[in-house]
Design a protein around this motif. Structure first.
Motif, PDB file in Angstrom:
ATOM      1  N   THR A   1       0.829  -1.206   0.000  1.00 52.26           N
ATOM      2  CA  THR A   1       0.000   0.000   0.000  1.00 52.26           C
ATOM      3  C   THR A   1       0.863   1.255   0.000  1.00 52.26           C
ATOM      4  O   THR A   1       0.649   2.166  -0.805  1.00 52.26           O
ATOM      5  CB  THR A   1      -0.951   0.006   1.216  1.00 52.26           C
ATOM      6  N   ASP A   2       1.849   1.305   0.882  1.00 49.35           N
ATOM      7  CA  ASP A   2       2.725   2.474   0.968  1.00 49.35           C
ATOM      8  C   ASP A   2       3.557   2.661  -0.294  1.00 49.35           C
ATOM      9  O   ASP A   2       3.916   3.780  -0.638  1.00 49.35           O
ATOM     10  CB  ASP A   2       3.647   2.370   2.181  1.00 49.35           C
ATOM     11  N   SER A   3       3.848   1.576  -0.987  1.00 46.96           N
ATOM     12  CA  SER A   3       4.638   1.654  -2.216  1.00 46.96           C
ATOM     13  C   SER A   3       3.826   2.178  -3.396  1.00 46.96           C
ATOM     14  O   SER A   3       4.396   2.700  -4.350  1.00 46.96           O
ATOM     15  CB  SER A   3       5.187   0.271  -2.586  1.00 46.96           C
ATOM     16  N   VAL A   4       2.516   2.040  -3.319  1.00 41.19           N
ATOM     17  CA  VAL A   4       1.657   2.355  -4.455  1.00 41.19           C
ATOM     18  C   VAL A   4       0.981   3.717  -4.333  1.00 41.19           C
ATOM     19  O   VAL A   4       0.892   4.456  -5.304  1.00 41.19           O
ATOM     20  CB  VAL A   4       0.596   1.241  -4.647  1.00 41.19           C
ATOM     21  N   THR A   5       0.483   4.042  -3.144  1.00 35.42           N
ATOM     22  CA  THR A   5      -0.328   5.259  -3.015  1.00 35.42           C
ATOM     23  C   THR A   5      -0.381   5.768  -1.589  1.00 35.42           C
ATOM     24  O   THR A   5      -0.266   4.992  -0.649  1.00 35.42           O
ATOM     25  CB  THR A   5      -1.770   4.999  -3.510  1.00 35.42           C
ATOM     26  N   ASP A   6      -0.568   7.068  -1.471  1.00 38.96           N
ATOM     27  CA  ASP A   6      -0.830   7.689  -0.176  1.00 38.96           C
ATOM     28  C   ASP A   6      -2.313   8.016  -0.051  1.00 38.96           C
ATOM     29  O   ASP A   6      -2.765   8.445   1.013  1.00 38.96           O
ATOM     30  CB  ASP A   6      -0.031   8.992  -0.024  1.00 38.96           C
ATOM     31  N   ASP A   7      -3.052   7.849  -1.128  1.00 37.44           N
ATOM     32  CA  ASP A   7      -4.443   8.287  -1.183  1.00 37.44           C
ATOM     33  C   ASP A   7      -5.469   7.197  -0.898  1.00 37.44           C
ATOM     34  O   ASP A   7      -6.625   7.503  -0.658  1.00 37.44           O
ATOM     35  CB  ASP A   7      -4.739   8.896  -2.557  1.00 37.44           C
TER      36      ASP A   7
ATOM     37  N   LEU B   1      -3.780  -8.053  -8.579  1.00 36.74           N
ATOM     38  CA  LEU B   1      -2.450  -7.448  -8.483  1.00 36.74           C
ATOM     39  C   LEU B   1      -2.027  -7.249  -7.033  1.00 36.74           C
ATOM     40  O   LEU B   1      -0.871  -7.490  -6.676  1.00 36.74           O
ATOM     41  CB  LEU B   1      -2.419  -6.104  -9.219  1.00 36.74           C
ATOM     42  N   PHE B   2      -2.957  -6.807  -6.191  1.00 35.75           N
ATOM     43  CA  PHE B   2      -2.628  -6.594  -4.788  1.00 35.75           C
ATOM     44  C   PHE B   2      -2.219  -7.903  -4.127  1.00 35.75           C
ATOM     45  O   PHE B   2      -1.217  -7.961  -3.411  1.00 35.75           O
ATOM     46  CB  PHE B   2      -3.804  -5.959  -4.040  1.00 35.75           C
ATOM     47  N   ASP B   3      -2.984  -8.956  -4.370  1.00 33.78           N
ATOM     48  CA  ASP B   3      -2.650 -10.255  -3.775  1.00 33.78           C
ATOM     49  C   ASP B   3      -1.329 -10.792  -4.302  1.00 33.78           C
ATOM     50  O   ASP B   3      -0.535 -11.357  -3.543  1.00 33.78           O
ATOM     51  CB  ASP B   3      -3.762 -11.277  -4.035  1.00 33.78           C
ATOM     52  N   LEU B   4      -1.077 -10.620  -5.595  1.00 35.54           N
ATOM     53  CA  LEU B   4       0.182 -11.085  -6.172  1.00 35.54           C
ATOM     54  C   LEU B   4       1.373 -10.357  -5.544  1.00 35.54           C
ATOM     55  O   LEU B   4       2.371 -10.987  -5.176  1.00 35.54           O
ATOM     56  CB  LEU B   4       0.171 -10.895  -7.684  1.00 35.54           C
ATOM     57  N   ALA B   5       1.263  -9.048  -5.392  1.00 34.90           N
ATOM     58  CA  ALA B   5       2.340  -8.279  -4.762  1.00 34.90           C
ATOM     59  C   ALA B   5       2.527  -8.702  -3.308  1.00 34.90           C
ATOM     60  O   ALA B   5       3.655  -8.872  -2.837  1.00 34.90           O
ATOM     61  CB  ALA B   5       2.038  -6.783  -4.848  1.00 34.90           C
TER      62      ALA B   5
ATOM     63  N   GLY C   1       9.994  -9.818  -9.762  1.00 37.76           N
ATOM     64  CA  GLY C   1       8.552 -10.040  -9.877  1.00 37.76           C
ATOM     65  C   GLY C   1       7.762  -9.065  -9.030  1.00 37.76           C
ATOM     66  O   GLY C   1       6.764  -8.496  -9.484  1.00 37.76           O
ATOM     67  N   TYR C   2       8.197  -8.853  -7.804  1.00 38.46           N
ATOM     68  CA  TYR C   2       7.528  -7.889  -6.927  1.00 38.46           C
ATOM     69  C   TYR C   2       7.609  -6.486  -7.528  1.00 38.46           C
ATOM     70  O   TYR C   2       6.612  -5.771  -7.586  1.00 38.46           O
ATOM     71  CB  TYR C   2       8.162  -7.907  -5.532  1.00 38.46           C
ATOM     72  N   GLN C   3       8.782  -6.105  -7.988  1.00 42.70           N
ATOM     73  CA  GLN C   3       8.961  -4.775  -8.571  1.00 42.70           C
ATOM     74  C   GLN C   3       8.053  -4.583  -9.785  1.00 42.70           C
ATOM     75  O   GLN C   3       7.449  -3.517  -9.960  1.00 42.70           O
ATOM     76  CB  GLN C   3      10.426  -4.564  -8.948  1.00 42.70           C
ATOM     77  N   MET C   4       7.942  -5.604 -10.613  1.00 40.08           N
ATOM     78  CA  MET C   4       7.091  -5.527 -11.792  1.00 40.08           C
ATOM     79  C   MET C   4       5.628  -5.333 -11.394  1.00 40.08           C
ATOM     80  O   MET C   4       4.918  -4.488 -11.967  1.00 40.08           O
ATOM     81  CB  MET C   4       7.228  -6.800 -12.627  1.00 40.08           C
TER      82      MET C   4
ATOM     83  N   ILE D   1       4.427  -4.108  -8.568  1.00 45.32           N
ATOM     84  CA  ILE D   1       4.256  -2.789  -7.945  1.00 45.32           C
ATOM     85  C   ILE D   1       4.174  -1.705  -9.022  1.00 45.32           C
ATOM     86  O   ILE D   1       3.337  -0.803  -8.950  1.00 45.32           O
ATOM     87  CB  ILE D   1       5.400  -2.498  -6.942  1.00 45.32           C
ATOM     88  N   ILE D   2       5.010  -1.787 -10.023  1.00 40.83           N
ATOM     89  CA  ILE D   2       4.964  -0.804 -11.115  1.00 40.83           C
ATOM     90  C   ILE D   2       3.623  -0.886 -11.838  1.00 40.83           C
ATOM     91  O   ILE D   2       2.985   0.131 -12.119  1.00 40.83           O
ATOM     92  CB  ILE D   2       6.146  -1.013 -12.092  1.00 40.83           C
ATOM     93  N   HIS D   3       3.173  -2.087 -12.110  1.00 45.74           N
ATOM     94  CA  HIS D   3       1.904  -2.283 -12.803  1.00 45.74           C
ATOM     95  C   HIS D   3       0.734  -1.769 -11.959  1.00 45.74           C
ATOM     96  O   HIS D   3      -0.146  -1.057 -12.464  1.00 45.74           O
ATOM     97  CB  HIS D   3       1.728  -3.765 -13.135  1.00 45.74           C
ATOM     98  N   LEU D   4       0.727  -2.109 -10.679  1.00 49.41           N
ATOM     99  CA  LEU D   4      -0.332  -1.665  -9.770  1.00 49.41           C
ATOM    100  C   LEU D   4      -0.312  -0.144  -9.620  1.00 49.41           C
ATOM    101  O   LEU D   4      -1.361   0.509  -9.676  1.00 49.41           O
ATOM    102  CB  LEU D   4      -0.177  -2.352  -8.412  1.00 49.41           C
ATOM    103  N   SER D   5       0.860   0.435  -9.488  1.00 46.14           N
ATOM    104  CA  SER D   5       0.992   1.889  -9.374  1.00 46.14           C
ATOM    105  C   SER D   5       0.457   2.585 -10.620  1.00 46.14           C
ATOM    106  O   SER D   5      -0.229   3.606 -10.529  1.00 46.14           O
ATOM    107  CB  SER D   5       2.453   2.287  -9.171  1.00 46.14           C
ATOM    108  N   ALA D   6       0.757   2.026 -11.778  1.00 44.51           N
ATOM    109  CA  ALA D   6       0.280   2.615 -13.030  1.00 44.51           C
ATOM    110  C   ALA D   6      -1.241   2.562 -13.114  1.00 44.51           C
ATOM    111  O   ALA D   6      -1.881   3.533 -13.516  1.00 44.51           O
ATOM    112  CB  ALA D   6       0.911   1.897 -14.216  1.00 44.51           C
TER     113      ALA D   6
END
Length: 108
Positions: free
Chosen positions: A36-42, A55-59, A80-83, A85-90
Motif C-alpha cells: 500500500t505504501d509503495s503504491v499510493t498515499d491516497d 495485483l494486490f494479492d500477487l504483490a 517479480g515484486y517490482q514488476m 508494484i509498477i503495474h499496480l501503481s500505473a
C-alpha cells in the motif's frame, strides 16, 4: 480474494503449526502495508484490495514469500515484486486521472 496464511503456506509447502502460521500471517500483514505504501498515499489497504484484488494479492504474496525466506531482503525485493508494484501503481495513477480510482468496482 485475500491472501491468507494457510493458503500461502500450502502454496509454499510450509509445514503448518501455530508458530509458522503466526509468522507467515505477520509477514502477510507487513507485506500489505508495504504494498500500500509503495503504491499510493491516497487509498487504504482495503480500497486497494477491493479495486485491484489480483495485483494486490500477487504483490502481497511475492513480498511475504521473499521476507519468509530472507527476512532482511539481503538482495532487495524480487524482480517479480517490482514488476507488480509498477503495474499496480500505473493502474492506480490512470484511475486517479480518470477520477475513478475508487468507485467500488473490481479490476478488469
Amino acid at each position: 480474494m485475500a491472501v491468507t496464511a494457510s493458503d500461502l503456506m500450502d502454496e509454499l509447502h510450509i509445514d503448518t503449526d501455530d508458530v509458522e502460521t503466526k509468522t507467515v500471517q505477520g509477514l502477510i500483514d507487513y507485506a500489505k502495508e508495504i504494498v500500500t505504501d509503495s503504491v499510493t498515499d491516497d487509498l487504504t489497504t482495503e480500497q486497494l484490495e477491493t479495486k485491484y484484488p489480483k495485483l494486490f494479492d500477487l504483490a502481497t504474496k511475492n513480498l511475504a514469500t521473499s521476507m519468509y525466506y530472507d527476512r532482511e531482503l539481503t538482495n532487495g525485493t524480487s524482480k517479480g515484486y517490482q514488476m507488480v508494484i509498477i503495474h499496480l501503481s500505473a493502474k492506480v495513477d490512470i484511475d486517479m486521472r480518470k477520477g475513478s480510482v475508487y468507485d467500488g468496482s473490481n479490476e478488469i
